[in-house]
Design an enzyme around this catalytic site. Sequence first.
Site, PDB file in Angstrom:
ATOM      1  N   LEU A  87       4.929  -7.120   5.742  1.00 44.23           N
ATOM      2  CA  LEU A  87       4.346  -6.030   6.518  1.00 44.23           C
ATOM      3  C   LEU A  87       4.411  -4.815   5.612  1.00 44.23           C
ATOM      4  CD1 LEU A  87       6.022  -6.485  10.031  1.00 44.23           C
ATOM      5  CD2 LEU A  87       3.582  -6.715   9.534  1.00 44.23           C
ATOM      6  N   ASP A  88       3.372  -3.982   5.609  1.00 43.12           N
ATOM      7  CA  ASP A  88       3.404  -2.845   4.701  1.00 43.12           C
ATOM      8  C   ASP A  88       4.471  -1.837   5.132  1.00 43.12           C
ATOM      9  OD1 ASP A  88       2.200  -0.605   6.311  1.00 43.12           O
ATOM     10  OD2 ASP A  88       0.488  -1.953   6.373  1.00 43.12           O
ATOM     11  N   LEU A  89       4.749  -0.884   4.268  1.00 42.07           N
ATOM     12  CA  LEU A  89       5.887   0.021   4.442  1.00 42.07           C
ATOM     13  C   LEU A  89       5.916   0.687   5.810  1.00 42.07           C
ATOM     14  CD1 LEU A  89       8.343   1.405   3.106  1.00 42.07           C
ATOM     15  CD2 LEU A  89       6.770   3.183   2.303  1.00 42.07           C
TER      16      LEU A  89
ATOM     17  N   SER B  25       4.274  -0.237   8.593  1.00 42.81           N
ATOM     18  CA  SER B  25       4.081  -1.118   9.743  1.00 42.81           C
ATOM     19  C   SER B  25       5.446  -1.599  10.216  1.00 42.81           C
ATOM     20  CB  SER B  25       3.197  -2.311   9.370  1.00 42.81           C
ATOM     21  OG  SER B  25       1.890  -1.880   9.052  1.00 42.81           O
TER      22      SER B  25
ATOM     23  N   ARG C 212      -5.373  -2.366   8.608  1.00 48.84           N
ATOM     24  CA  ARG C 212      -5.669  -0.959   8.314  1.00 48.84           C
ATOM     25  C   ARG C 212      -7.020  -0.823   7.607  1.00 48.84           C
ATOM     26  NH1 ARG C 212      -1.131   2.146   9.231  1.00 48.84           N
ATOM     27  NH2 ARG C 212       0.840   0.989   9.349  1.00 48.84           N
TER      28      ARG C 212
END
Length: 238
Positions: A99-101, A103, A187
């Site tokens: 998961l990105d930073l 999220s 996103r």
Amino acid sequence: MQKILAAAGIGSRRQCEELIRMGRVEVDRKVVTELGFRADPLRQKIAVDGVPIRQEKPLYYAVYKPDGVVCTSRDPSGRTRVIDLVPEREARLFAVGRLDLHSEGLILVTNDGELANRLTHPKFGLPKTYLVQVAGEPDREVFAKLMRGVHLAEGIARVSSIKVRRKHKQSTILEMVLNEGRNREIRRIMAKVGHKVQRLKRIAVGPVRLGKMLPGDARPLTRDEIAALRRETTRRPV
């Protein structure tokens, strides 16, 4: 060789393949760079970066990743990692996927590299469910575009299902299911259709659900959840 390393909890099979290519794996003190190399972990000495591997008890955790926590196993900046949230400190654990930073939500953590490889392999299309707060109010035309597919640099990205969960004055909360795992995919596709993501939370990975977990929580997976994940990766590929 990569299967042996993955089974020992060194990393996912893909990560182990990269270690082999980089010349960081030794068998009986000889560097191995061939992915198809066969070895016997019971009779031969296998080491990564000079450290002998050991067969570990398989561990499986569900973690609620908070905003600002990273999914990588190493972080030069010293930020909190997902694996730091797991109480188990002895095993070599790693996050399954990412998961990105900024999220948040459910991410699986394990030392079972073989299962991790299957869970993240595109051919199995493991469904992942998200709650996504976006600016504005997407209409049916936007939903149709997302279902048909949105062009990204690496190909067409599409959602498996999408529905409105809640409406606010200036934003909408959507429930979205994806069977892919491209970098920052939600996103990017929402930006393409004109609705910036304000908050993103993953609430399910296949049969495993976030439930009532709070940010920073970690819990062992149940036997039923582990069995269900294995079934997901032994069924006919999508």
